[in-house]
Structures are given as C-alpha cells and as structure tokens.
Scaffold this active site. Structure first.
Site, PDB file in Angstrom:
ATOM      1  N   LYS A 295      -2.894   4.388   2.948  1.00 20.22           N
ATOM      2  CA  LYS A 295      -3.954   4.285   1.941  1.00 20.22           C
ATOM      3  C   LYS A 295      -5.266   3.981   2.634  1.00 20.22           C
ATOM      4  O   LYS A 295      -5.318   3.105   3.492  1.00 20.22           O
ATOM      5  CB  LYS A 295      -3.606   3.211   0.915  1.00 20.22           C
ATOM      6  CG  LYS A 295      -2.426   3.655   0.055  1.00 20.22           C
ATOM      7  CD  LYS A 295      -1.949   2.616  -0.904  1.00 20.22           C
ATOM      8  CE  LYS A 295      -0.702   3.134  -1.611  1.00 20.22           C
ATOM      9  NZ  LYS A 295      -0.051   2.106  -2.412  1.00 20.22           N
TER      10      LYS A 295
ATOM     11  N   TRP B 137       4.655  -2.240   5.471  1.00 16.92           N
ATOM     12  CA  TRP B 137       5.169  -1.124   4.673  1.00 16.92           C
ATOM     13  C   TRP B 137       6.034  -0.207   5.549  1.00 16.92           C
ATOM     14  O   TRP B 137       7.079   0.272   5.117  1.00 16.92           O
ATOM     15  CB  TRP B 137       3.997  -0.362   4.060  1.00 16.92           C
ATOM     16  CG  TRP B 137       4.265   0.769   3.101  1.00 16.92           C
ATOM     17  CD1 TRP B 137       3.507   1.894   2.977  1.00 16.92           C
ATOM     18  CD2 TRP B 137       5.310   0.895   2.104  1.00 16.92           C
ATOM     19  NE1 TRP B 137       4.011   2.704   1.986  1.00 16.92           N
ATOM     20  CE2 TRP B 137       5.113   2.114   1.433  1.00 16.92           C
ATOM     21  CE3 TRP B 137       6.387   0.091   1.742  1.00 16.92           C
ATOM     22  CZ2 TRP B 137       5.957   2.567   0.406  1.00 16.92           C
ATOM     23  CZ3 TRP B 137       7.235   0.540   0.712  1.00 16.92           C
ATOM     24  CH2 TRP B 137       7.010   1.746   0.072  1.00 16.92           C
ATOM     25  N   GLY B 138       5.623  -0.002   6.784  1.00 14.90           N
ATOM     26  CA  GLY B 138       6.412   0.828   7.695  1.00 14.90           C
ATOM     27  C   GLY B 138       7.825   0.288   7.836  1.00 14.90           C
ATOM     28  O   GLY B 138       8.811   1.043   7.819  1.00 14.90           O
TER      29      GLY B 138
ATOM     30  N   ALA C 288       5.091  -3.784  -0.319  1.00 18.19           N
ATOM     31  CA  ALA C 288       6.185  -3.628   0.649  1.00 18.19           C
ATOM     32  C   ALA C 288       7.272  -4.693   0.512  1.00 18.19           C
ATOM     33  O   ALA C 288       8.462  -4.367   0.532  1.00 18.19           O
ATOM     34  CB  ALA C 288       5.609  -3.642   2.062  1.00 18.19           C
TER      35      ALA C 288
ATOM     36  N   ARG D  12      -2.330  -7.654  -0.842  1.00 13.71           N
ATOM     37  CA  ARG D  12      -2.941  -8.502   0.193  1.00 13.71           C
ATOM     38  C   ARG D  12      -4.462  -8.545   0.046  1.00 13.71           C
ATOM     39  O   ARG D  12      -5.096  -9.557   0.332  1.00 13.71           O
ATOM     40  CB  ARG D  12      -2.576  -7.950   1.578  1.00 13.71           C
ATOM     41  CG  ARG D  12      -1.096  -7.987   1.866  1.00 13.71           C
ATOM     42  CD  ARG D  12      -0.751  -7.211   3.109  1.00 13.71           C
ATOM     43  NE  ARG D  12      -1.020  -5.785   2.961  1.00 13.71           N
ATOM     44  CZ  ARG D  12      -0.689  -4.862   3.856  1.00 13.71           C
ATOM     45  NH1 ARG D  12      -0.061  -5.227   4.958  1.00 13.71           N
ATOM     46  NH2 ARG D  12      -0.968  -3.592   3.660  1.00 13.71           N
TER      47      ARG D  12
ATOM     48  N   LYS E 226      -8.747   2.474  -4.274  1.00 15.70           N
ATOM     49  CA  LYS E 226      -8.289   1.418  -5.199  1.00 15.70           C
ATOM     50  C   LYS E 226      -8.275   0.045  -4.542  1.00 15.70           C
ATOM     51  O   LYS E 226      -8.357  -0.977  -5.225  1.00 15.70           O
ATOM     52  CB  LYS E 226      -6.936   1.764  -5.813  1.00 15.70           C
ATOM     53  CG  LYS E 226      -5.771   1.949  -4.840  1.00 15.70           C
ATOM     54  CD  LYS E 226      -4.932   0.725  -4.636  1.00 15.70           C
ATOM     55  CE  LYS E 226      -4.032   0.883  -3.430  1.00 15.70           C
ATOM     56  NZ  LYS E 226      -3.341  -0.312  -3.018  1.00 15.70           N
TER      57      LYS E 226
HETATM   58  N1  LIG Z   1       2.036  -3.390   2.939  1.00 17.11           N
HETATM   59  C1  LIG Z   1       2.102  -2.810   1.750  1.00 17.11           C
HETATM   60  O1  LIG Z   1       2.505  -3.429   0.746  1.00 17.11           O
HETATM   61  C2  LIG Z   1       1.700  -1.375   1.612  1.00 17.11           C
HETATM   62  C3  LIG Z   1       2.195  -0.657   0.515  1.00 17.11           C
HETATM   63  C4  LIG Z   1       1.827   0.676   0.350  1.00 17.11           C
HETATM   64  C5  LIG Z   1       0.981   1.266   1.280  1.00 17.11           C
HETATM   65  N2  LIG Z   1       0.527   0.549   2.339  1.00 17.11           N
HETATM   66  C6  LIG Z   1      -0.326   1.249   3.298  1.00 17.11           C
HETATM   67  O2  LIG Z   1       0.459   1.577   4.446  1.00 17.11           O
HETATM   68  C7  LIG Z   1      -0.384   1.627   5.608  1.00 17.11           C
HETATM   69  C8  LIG Z   1       0.244   0.791   6.700  1.00 17.11           C
HETATM   70  O3  LIG Z   1       0.296  -0.541   6.271  1.00 17.11           O
HETATM   71  P1  LIG Z   1       1.408  -1.584   6.754  1.00 17.11           P
HETATM   72  O4  LIG Z   1       1.495  -2.591   5.652  1.00 17.11           O
HETATM   73  O5  LIG Z   1       2.666  -0.923   7.165  1.00 17.11           O
HETATM   74  O6  LIG Z   1       0.725  -2.200   8.070  1.00 17.11           O
HETATM   75  P2  LIG Z   1       0.344  -3.738   8.371  1.00 17.11           P
HETATM   76  O7  LIG Z   1      -1.002  -4.018   7.855  1.00 17.11           O
HETATM   77  O8  LIG Z   1       1.448  -4.624   7.940  1.00 17.11           O
HETATM   78  O9  LIG Z   1       0.443  -3.844   9.941  1.00 17.11           O
HETATM   79  C9  LIG Z   1      -0.491  -3.490  10.864  1.00 17.11           C
HETATM   80  C10 LIG Z   1       0.190  -2.513  11.838  1.00 17.11           C
HETATM   81  O10 LIG Z   1      -0.814  -1.993  12.697  1.00 17.11           O
HETATM   82  C11 LIG Z   1      -0.312  -2.030  14.030  1.00 17.11           C
HETATM   83  N3  LIG Z   1      -1.432  -2.065  14.951  1.00 17.11           N
HETATM   84  C12 LIG Z   1      -2.195  -3.122  15.306  1.00 17.11           C
HETATM   85  N4  LIG Z   1      -3.134  -2.727  16.191  1.00 17.11           N
HETATM   86  C13 LIG Z   1      -2.943  -1.415  16.390  1.00 17.11           C
HETATM   87  C14 LIG Z   1      -3.600  -0.432  17.178  1.00 17.11           C
HETATM   88  N5  LIG Z   1      -4.642  -0.738  17.946  1.00 17.11           N
HETATM   89  N6  LIG Z   1      -3.162   0.842  17.125  1.00 17.11           N
HETATM   90  C15 LIG Z   1      -2.116   1.181  16.330  1.00 17.11           C
HETATM   91  N7  LIG Z   1      -1.447   0.301  15.561  1.00 17.11           N
HETATM   92  C16 LIG Z   1      -1.869  -0.983  15.595  1.00 17.11           C
HETATM   93  C17 LIG Z   1       0.544  -3.261  14.070  1.00 17.11           C
HETATM   94  O11 LIG Z   1       1.437  -3.204  15.141  1.00 17.11           O
HETATM   95  C18 LIG Z   1       1.241  -3.169  12.728  1.00 17.11           C
HETATM   96  O12 LIG Z   1       2.379  -2.353  12.823  1.00 17.11           O
HETATM   97  C19 LIG Z   1      -1.760   1.160   5.139  1.00 17.11           C
HETATM   98  O13 LIG Z   1      -2.562   2.295   4.892  1.00 17.11           O
HETATM   99  C20 LIG Z   1      -1.483   0.436   3.831  1.00 17.11           C
HETATM  100  O14 LIG Z   1      -2.578   0.496   2.924  1.00 17.11           O
HETATM  101  C21 LIG Z   1       0.880  -0.756   2.541  1.00 17.11           C
HETATM  102  O1  LIG Z   2      -1.210  -5.314  -0.106  1.00 17.09           O
HETATM  103  P1  LIG Z   2      -2.299  -4.298  -0.249  1.00 17.09           P
HETATM  104  O2  LIG Z   2      -3.516  -4.856  -0.925  1.00 17.09           O
HETATM  105  O3  LIG Z   2      -2.586  -3.588   1.046  1.00 17.09           O
HETATM  106  O4  LIG Z   2      -1.721  -3.191  -1.272  1.00 17.09           O
HETATM  107  C1  LIG Z   2      -0.390  -2.808  -1.155  1.00 17.09           C
HETATM  108  C2  LIG Z   2      -0.092  -1.455  -1.782  1.00 17.09           C
HETATM  109  O5  LIG Z   2      -1.121  -0.518  -1.650  1.00 17.09           O
HETATM  110  C3  LIG Z   2       0.431  -1.544  -3.189  1.00 17.09           C
HETATM  111  O6  LIG Z   2       0.917  -0.288  -3.613  1.00 17.09           O
END
Ligand SMILES: NC(=O)c1ccc[n+]([C@@H]2O[C@H](COP(=O)([O-])OP(=O)(O)OC[C@H]3O[C@@H](n4cnc5c(N)ncnc54)[C@H](O)[C@@H]3O)[C@@H](O)[C@H]2O)c1
Ligand SMILES: O=P(O)(O)OC[C@H](O)CO
Length: 356
Positions: free
Chosen positions: A121, A15-16, A154, A276, A210
């Site tokens: 989240k 997501w980042g 994402a 996921r 959620k």
């Molecule tokens: N992926 C999605 O679709 C999505 C959508 C909306 C919200 N979110 C939320 O965004 C947040 C971030 O999720 P994401 O999908 O970007 O991450 P991700 O799950 O894809 O990736 C994990 C990240 O954590 C980092 N990491 C691993 N070990 C670490 C450590 N010890 N210290 C710090 N960082 C470390 C990795 O380098 C990587 O950047 C979560 O709370 C997720 O619920 C995700």
């Molecule tokens: O892929 P998840 O299950 O971490 O969910 C992704 C987001 O929260 C959807 O908005």
C-alpha cells in the site's frame, strides 16, 4: 501434469510474515504449488543472530510477527536474487519506499513467464508524477502484476480472525496460493474473495492514499474527539480519496461498486480503527514526539506508510495547484511535517467543503 508453481515472497515484515503463514500452509496441501516457499528477508542482526537463521531454525519472525509460527516449508533467504530465481509467482510485500531498488536487484533473475502480485500500500512519486506500485513493478521487471488489497491488519490475519480481501486480475489457480481455505479454521474463518477485471486503477489510486486518512483518525483519537468526529474523518477522507481517484486515475471514471469492496471502504474503516498509522498519530498528539521518533519507538522496525504518502501526495497537489481541494490530506501533511497545531485537524473538518 504441469510442474508445481514456485512461490517467492518478496518481503518479511509484519504483513509479509502473516501472508507467509497462509501461503506456506497452502503450499503444503495444494498439489499445484511447490512445497518449499522462499521468503526474502532483509537481513538484520537480532541479539547477535541473523534474522534469517532465526526464522529457519525457530520458524518464527521474532522481530516482525512475534508469537506466530511460520510453516517449516517457508524458507528465509537473505539474498534477493537467490530467493527470486526460478519463481513462477512473486508476492511483493515490502514498504513502498523500497520497491524500486528491490526490482532493480531482481531484474535478470526472474523469468518472463513469472507473475507478480503486490500487497503493497502506498504510491510512487517519480519525475513523471504519481505512479501505482503495480505499474512500477510491471515496467521494471516486465512481468504481469496483479493486486491484493483489503481490510487486512496483519496481526488479526495471523490470529486467523475472519477477514476479506480483494484480488484483482489473477487466475483462480494463482489466487488459491493466497486464499485461506475456510475448512482450516475451527471457530473463525479467513476468506478471500477473488474477482477480476474491475477498474483497477481507480480503486488503487483511491486506496493507496487511505493511510493519510488513518493518520487523521489517529489525530482525532489523540485529541479524544470521540466516534462522531472519527466518522466525519472517515466520510470526508473517503470523499477526498474518491476525488483523488477521479483526478489521477488514467480514465478518471470512478465505479462506486469498487469502493464497496474490501479494498475500499472496509480497508479504510479497519485502518482508521486498528492500523499502525492511526496508533502513531494518536501517540504524536499525546506525546508531542515526531512521527520519525515514534515509528522507531513503537514499531521496532515496522514502517508507517501514511505520513510519507501525505508528503508525496502534497507535493503533487502543489505542483498541480490542487491543494485547496484536499483540505484533509493537506492538514495531515502540515501537522506531520510543518509543525502546524493538531487542532487544525478539527477546523479542517468544520470548514470542509461538502461538495467536492
Ligand atoms: N502490517 C499490516 O497490517 C499490513 C496490512 C496490509 C498491507 N500492508 C502493507 O504491506 C506492505 C509491507 O508492510 P509490512 O507490514 O509487511 O512491513 P513492516 O512495516 O512490518 O516491516 C518493514 C520491513 O521492511 C524491511 N526493511 C527495512 N529496511 C529495508 C531496506 N532498506 N530495504 C528493504 N527492506 C527493508 C524490514 O526488514 C521489514 O521486513 C506495506 O505497503 C503495508 O502498507 C501492511
Ligand atoms: O497498520 P497500517 O496502518 O499500516 O494499516 C494496515 C493495513 O493497511 C490494513 O488493511
């Protein structure tokens, strides 16, 4: 004219990286945003190369968002204090389990006039009970923190498919950093709706759990229960989310209009179909492997929030003698971590109290 806003993205996962594409594009075109956007990267070695070097030369996060280019003005910075130094807006987007440690590392590097926005989240379980991630950041860093949440898978955002999000408590000027402008797209639009002053705590407490419901939906998919059963999971899960918000939010008042925003029921549906957590839970049923093993095998470093959140929530429900009021949350925890048979998910739905 005020100097342009410097933006730092704290996180570079799935997501980042997707949000970095939007922020980077906006920074190139909007005058009030500084062109260079720093993105903190948790350094990793990918086939002998540093991930930050790969991002800065190939402009792609090959590990967490392969197949999508990042704008060249998004610069990967492996040292957190360097990335955060001088930022006016910090966008927090890391798995929730890492946020406290990262905030500790940033204290002293960030000016008091900086603002934060969290896209994280999950919920923090500390000695004083459950806490919102936004509150944890606010207290540790002594800055104002807003929230962006919504039905935002994402990879779909990266593919520029239409979506909505909800932004709470952020000025229009700052919200513009994260909003994909409609005219940028040919056949599909990504649109972020912004509004302020809604009952933040309530929606957050409900929303941040959620992912537990998404795990439950995945169990049902693994058992091949079909869409009627999944609809029941979503309905009963939503009821537990609302009850949870009523019990744990500061003022205990739930505004149903908040649940109708993208950050409410829309996010729940998106996650229960495309997230996921859902996918991992389905694989858990089909393969019999543990969640921990599946996270490594399927997601290549991406982190699941649902099972960990179920454990955090279960501990607090136990402490407060509330386990019986949350049969679905409890079943998810017990199936993930206590080797209870996954079929208990179905009996949980069948005996779920209609009146919460
Ligand atoms: N992926 C999605 O679709 C999505 C959508 C909306 C919200 N979110 C939320 O965004 C947040 C971030 O999720 P994401 O999908 O970007 O991450 P991700 O799950 O894809 O990736 C994990 C990240 O954590 C980092 N990491 C691993 N070990 C670490 C450590 N010890 N210290 C710090 N960082 C470390 C990795 O380098 C990587 O950047 C979560 O709370 C997720 O619920 C995700
Ligand atoms: O892929 P998840 O299950 O971490 O969910 C992704 C987001 O929260 C959807 O908005």
């Amino acid at each position: 004219m005020a100097s342009p806003l410097k933006v730092c993205i704290v996180g570079s996962g799935n997501w980042g990286s997707a949000i970095a594409r939007i922020i980077g594009d906006n920074a190139r075109t909007l005058q009030h945003i500084a062109t260079t956007v720093k993105m903190w990267v948790f350094e990793e070695n990918i086939n002998g190369r540093k991930l930050s070097d790969i991002i800065n030369t190939e402009h792609e996060n090959v590990k967490y968002l392969p197949g999508y280019k990042l704008p060249e003005n998004v610069v990967a910075v492996p040292k957190l204090s360097d990335a955060a130094m001088g930022a006016d807006l910090l966008v927090f987007v890391v798995p929730h389990q890492f946020i406290r440690k990262l905030c500790d590392e940033m204290v002293g590097c960030v000016s008091a006039r900086a603002r934060g926005i969290t896209l994280i989240k999950g919920i923090y379980e500390g000695p004083e009970g459950l806490r919102l991630i936004s509150d944890v950041i606010r207290e540790k860093m002594e800055i104002d923190v807003s929230v962006l949440m919504g039905a935002n898978i994402a990879n779909e955002v990266a593919a520029e498919k239409f979506c909505e999000s909800t932004i709470g408590d952020l000025s229009k000027n700052l919200s513009a950093v994260l909003v994909k402008r409609i005219h940028d797209f040919q056949s599909s639009v990504s649109c972020i709706e912004s509004f302020t002053s809604f009952s933040k705590c309530v929606f957050l407490f409900c929303l941040l759990v959620k992912n537990i419901v998404a795990v439950s939906a995945g169990f049902c998919d693994g058992l091949q229960c079909g869409d009627n059963t999944k609809a029941a999971v979503i309905r009963l899960g939503l009821m537990e989310m609302i009850t949870f918000a009523q019990l744990f939010s500061k003022n205990g008042v739930v505004s149903t209009s908040t649940f109708l925003e993208s950050c409410g029921v829309a996010d729940l549906i998106a996650t229960c179909y495309g997230g996921r957590n859902r996918r991992a839970a389905e694989a858990f049923v089909r393969t019999g492997k543990s969640i921990e093993v599946l996270e490594k095998e399927i997601f290549n470093g991406q982190k699941l929030q649902g099972p960990a959140t179920s454990a955090e929530v279960y501990r607090i429900l136990q402490q407060k003698c509330l386990v019986n009021r949350f049969p679905l949350f409890t079943a998810v925890y017990q199936i993930c971590f206590e080797k209870r048979p996954v079929q208990e998910m179905i009996s949980c739905l069948q005996s779920h109290p209609c009146d919460m």
